[in-house]
Enzyme design. Structure first.
Site, mmCIF file in Angstrom:
data_model
loop_
_atom_site.group_PDB
_atom_site.id
_atom_site.type_symbol
_atom_site.label_atom_id
_atom_site.label_comp_id
_atom_site.label_asym_id
_atom_site.label_seq_id
_atom_site.Cartn_x
_atom_site.Cartn_y
_atom_site.Cartn_z
ATOM 1 N N GLY A 221 6.261 17.732 -29.097
ATOM 2 C CA GLY A 221 7.227 18.583 -28.394
ATOM 3 C C GLY A 221 7.888 19.523 -29.380
ATOM 4 O O GLY A 221 7.329 19.833 -30.439
ATOM 5 N N SER A 222 9.081 19.960 -29.038
ATOM 6 C CA SER A 222 9.738 20.975 -29.856
ATOM 7 C C SER A 222 10.348 20.382 -31.131
ATOM 8 O O SER A 222 10.649 19.186 -31.199
ATOM 9 C CB SER A 222 10.836 21.652 -29.036
ATOM 10 O OG SER A 222 11.808 20.694 -28.691
ATOM 11 N N THR A 223 10.549 21.245 -32.118
ATOM 12 C CA THR A 223 11.177 20.805 -33.354
ATOM 13 C C THR A 223 12.608 20.335 -33.087
ATOM 14 O O THR A 223 13.059 19.341 -33.665
ATOM 15 C CB THR A 223 11.139 21.955 -34.384
ATOM 16 O OG1 THR A 223 9.761 22.241 -34.674
ATOM 17 C CG2 THR A 223 11.838 21.583 -35.678
ATOM 18 N N GLU A 243 4.599 15.593 -33.767
ATOM 19 C CA GLU A 243 3.805 16.838 -33.755
ATOM 20 C C GLU A 243 4.682 17.866 -33.059
ATOM 21 O O GLU A 243 4.862 17.825 -31.849
ATOM 22 C CB GLU A 243 2.486 16.597 -33.025
ATOM 23 C CG GLU A 243 1.415 17.587 -33.414
ATOM 24 C CD GLU A 243 1.260 18.682 -32.394
ATOM 25 O OE1 GLU A 243 2.084 19.640 -32.438
ATOM 26 O OE2 GLU A 243 0.347 18.587 -31.568
ATOM 27 N N CYS A 277 0.415 24.257 -28.922
ATOM 28 C CA CYS A 277 1.154 24.100 -30.188
ATOM 29 C C CYS A 277 0.435 24.828 -31.306
ATOM 30 O O CYS A 277 1.036 25.617 -32.026
ATOM 31 C CB CYS A 277 1.276 22.621 -30.560
ATOM 32 S SG CYS A 277 1.918 21.627 -29.225
HETATM 33 P P1 ADP Z 1 8.915 21.293 -24.525
HETATM 34 O O1 ADP Z 1 9.997 22.149 -23.951
HETATM 35 O O2 ADP Z 1 7.963 21.993 -25.407
HETATM 36 O O3 ADP Z 1 8.289 20.381 -23.530
HETATM 37 P P2 ADP Z 1 10.709 19.294 -25.489
HETATM 38 O O4 ADP Z 1 10.805 18.845 -26.888
HETATM 39 O O5 ADP Z 1 11.928 19.775 -24.798
HETATM 40 O O6 ADP Z 1 9.606 20.373 -25.566
HETATM 41 O O7 ADP Z 1 10.097 18.171 -24.573
HETATM 42 C C1 ADP Z 1 9.019 17.341 -24.954
HETATM 43 C C2 ADP Z 1 9.242 15.956 -24.373
HETATM 44 O O8 ADP Z 1 10.394 15.376 -24.992
HETATM 45 C C3 ADP Z 1 9.507 15.921 -22.877
HETATM 46 O O9 ADP Z 1 8.862 14.792 -22.332
HETATM 47 C C4 ADP Z 1 11.030 15.770 -22.822
HETATM 48 O O10 ADP Z 1 11.503 15.167 -21.644
HETATM 49 C C5 ADP Z 1 11.273 14.870 -24.004
HETATM 50 N N1 ADP Z 1 12.641 14.913 -24.543
HETATM 51 C C6 ADP Z 1 13.544 15.912 -24.458
HETATM 52 N N2 ADP Z 1 14.698 15.572 -25.109
HETATM 53 C C7 ADP Z 1 14.494 14.333 -25.631
HETATM 54 C C8 ADP Z 1 15.284 13.448 -26.441
HETATM 55 N N3 ADP Z 1 16.501 13.766 -26.856
HETATM 56 N N4 ADP Z 1 14.740 12.272 -26.800
HETATM 57 C C9 ADP Z 1 13.488 11.932 -26.425
HETATM 58 N N5 ADP Z 1 12.702 12.723 -25.671
HETATM 59 C C10 ADP Z 1 13.174 13.910 -25.273
#
Ligand code: ADP
Length: 469
Positions: A221-223, A243, A277
């Site tokens: 997911g995001s940084t 990642e 990504c």
């Molecule tokens: P994207 O917007 O690229 O999907 P995110 O990082 O926001 O990236 O989301 C990736 C995943 O991480 C999603 O399943 C989201 O629900 C989850 N997520 C978001 N915030 C948290 C957190 N604080 N802890 C654990 N998982 C999270």
């Protein structure tokens, strides 16, 4: 074997909190996804913990056979899975999209069945005897994004199961049905509790990371979210593989044939409509071939059909959500305002239903533009001109992230000389973004840490144990 209708019915919310899911290409509702609570998370984790002893007691060969059976099950229901994915995520059935993604799930399961991580004798002489073994972590938490919701889940689930772990997976709130549909197919084969799914947003993800029963979290997911997960992992020293985001540079040296590389450049950047990504997100082209590369790319890109995912002709689709549409739109507008030249696209039809942003190429753009410096995660590629290799390497390395990069040249040695100077976890030569289940993949700098895939991927969901004496 499922059809689209039977699979959708299986994963649709049956009472309880639910969220309407709409097709990002049309805005039409396609179903409703369950939204789980913290109590649901507790029971999912409890079931995954209860399932551990029987799962870990299976022999390595039994688990290998189970992974092969999972691959067969995915293939039997491939079209149903691809349709759920296409309608919820937006990606077309054809091109390197929904059917390709489901096919990759089956391939990854088979590859993880084929891999081996035997124990090693690391010392055997007069001073002693020591063996290194790899034990399961216990239960792995799998937290995934919305761009490749089935394939990325399998990247994390397959090695976890192979190593004898049970799994609690949390799909993105944007692609919940896709995550549930994949799990439904897998769970027809797996013993109960070995793969649990909890749905919800960041609060559920955070609670999952904090559960003491979760020994390892595999996160894509995001940084920004990666940073939060690192903080949340501190209390229980939860192991992490992260990642995270990327802003991959592609570097085109002066000796290329622009027409010959155009198609690979295009898919490197526009795979999954740019929502990948490790896609090529900023293209640096040497002055000698700049105009020819831009022309060849524009000619090819203008012929690639973008449309509703379930239309067979489409190879590019909408953005998955409004938030991402707005990001791409704002970055292109900023580039226009600084005087960059829009060669193709850049002008979305705002009356059209769905989150369609046209395939966009932006040339004569300076390196400080936001479209270059920020991850667009959509179909808008900035093309920066360079003439000095040292300056270009410095520009490529300016990013705080370093997932992938690519170098394009007819001279492999010249390409490798540049590749070794780039701060990125993978550098491709004359292609961009291809991954293979036997080849380790991971990021440099703020793109995360830990490796996925191959034997390194198996190690990432195992705990090393030394037996000494
Ligand atoms: P994207 O917007 O690229 O999907 P995110 O990082 O926001 O990236 O989301 C990736 C995943 O991480 C999603 O399943 C989201 O629900 C989850 N997520 C978001 N915030 C948290 C957190 N604080 N802890 C654990 N998982 C999270």
């Amino acid at each position: 074997m499922y059809t689209y209708d039977t699979l959708l019915a299986k994963v649709t919310a049956a009472g309880g909190p639910a969220r309407e899911v709409t097709d990002p290409a049309t805005g039409q509702p396609i179903g409703s996804a369950p939204v789980h609570t913290l109590a649901d998370l507790d029971s999912a984790v409890a079931r995954a913990v209860d399932a551990r002893p029987a799962w870990v007691a299976q022999s390595d060969d039994e688990r290998r056979q189970t992974l092969l059976a999972l691959a067969d099950a995915v293939e039997e229901s491939a079209e149903a899975l691809a349709l759920v994915l296409s309608r919820e995520q937006g990606k077309p059935l054809n091109g390197p999209n929904a059917r390709f993604e489901v096919g990759a799930c089956a391939s990854w399961l088979r590859a993880n069945a084929a891999l081996d991580l035997p124990s090693e004798t690391v010392l055997d002489d007069e001073s002693g005897h020591a063996e290194l073994h790899y034990r399961p972590v216990g239960t792995v938490g799998v937290i995934t994004p919305w761009n490749w919701p089935m394939m990325i889940a399998i990247w994390q689930i397959a090695p976890s199961l192979r190593m004898g772990n049970t799994v609690v997976a949390k799909p993105s709130e944007h692609t919940t049905l896709s995550g549930l549909a994949l799990a439904a197919v897998l769970n027809d084969v797996l013993p109960a509790g070995v793969l649990e799914v909890v749905t919800g947003a960041g609060d559920i993800g955070d609670a999952l990371v904090r559960r003491p029963e979760i020994g390892k979290v595999m996160f894509t997911g995001s940084t920004a979210t990666g940073s939060k997960i690192i903080a949340a992992s501190a209390d229980n020293i939860t192991r992490l593989t992260l990642e995270l985001g990327g802003n991959d540079a592609g570097i085109v040296l002066p000796d290329v044939d622009p027409t010959a590389i155009a198609e690979d450049l295009f898919w490197g950047a526009f795979i999954n409509t740019g929502q990948t990504c490790a896609a090529l997100k900023r293209l640096y082209v040497h002055d000698d071939v700049y105009d020819d590369v831009v022309t060849a790319l524009a000619e090819l890109a203008s012929r690639m059909p973008m449309g509703v995912g379930t239309e067979e002709a489409s190879v590019l689709g909408p953005l998955q959500n409004k938030m991402q549409f707005d990001v791409v739109d704002a970055l292109v507008e900023e580039a226009k305002a600084r005087g960059a030249r829009v060669v193709l696209g850049g002008d979305p039809d705002r009356d059209r239903p769905g989150y369609f942003y046209p395939t966009t190429l932006v040339a004569d753009i300076d390196d400080d533009a936001e479209l270059v410096q920020r991850e667009q995660f959509g179909p808008a590629l900035p093309i920066v001109r360079f003439s000095d290799v040292d300056g270009m390497v410095a520009a490529a390395n300016r990013a705080e992230v370093g997932l992938g990069a690519s170098v394009w040249s007819a001279d492999r040695a010249a390409a490798i000389a540049v590749a070794t100077r780039l701060e990125a976890g993978t550098v491709w030569i004359n292609s961009h973004g291809g991954v293979h289940p036997f080849v380790p993949f991971g990021g440099a700098k703020q793109s995360g840490y830990g490796l996925e895939f191959g034997v390194e991927g198996l190690k990432s969901v195992a705990v090393p144990q030394v037996i000494s004496g």
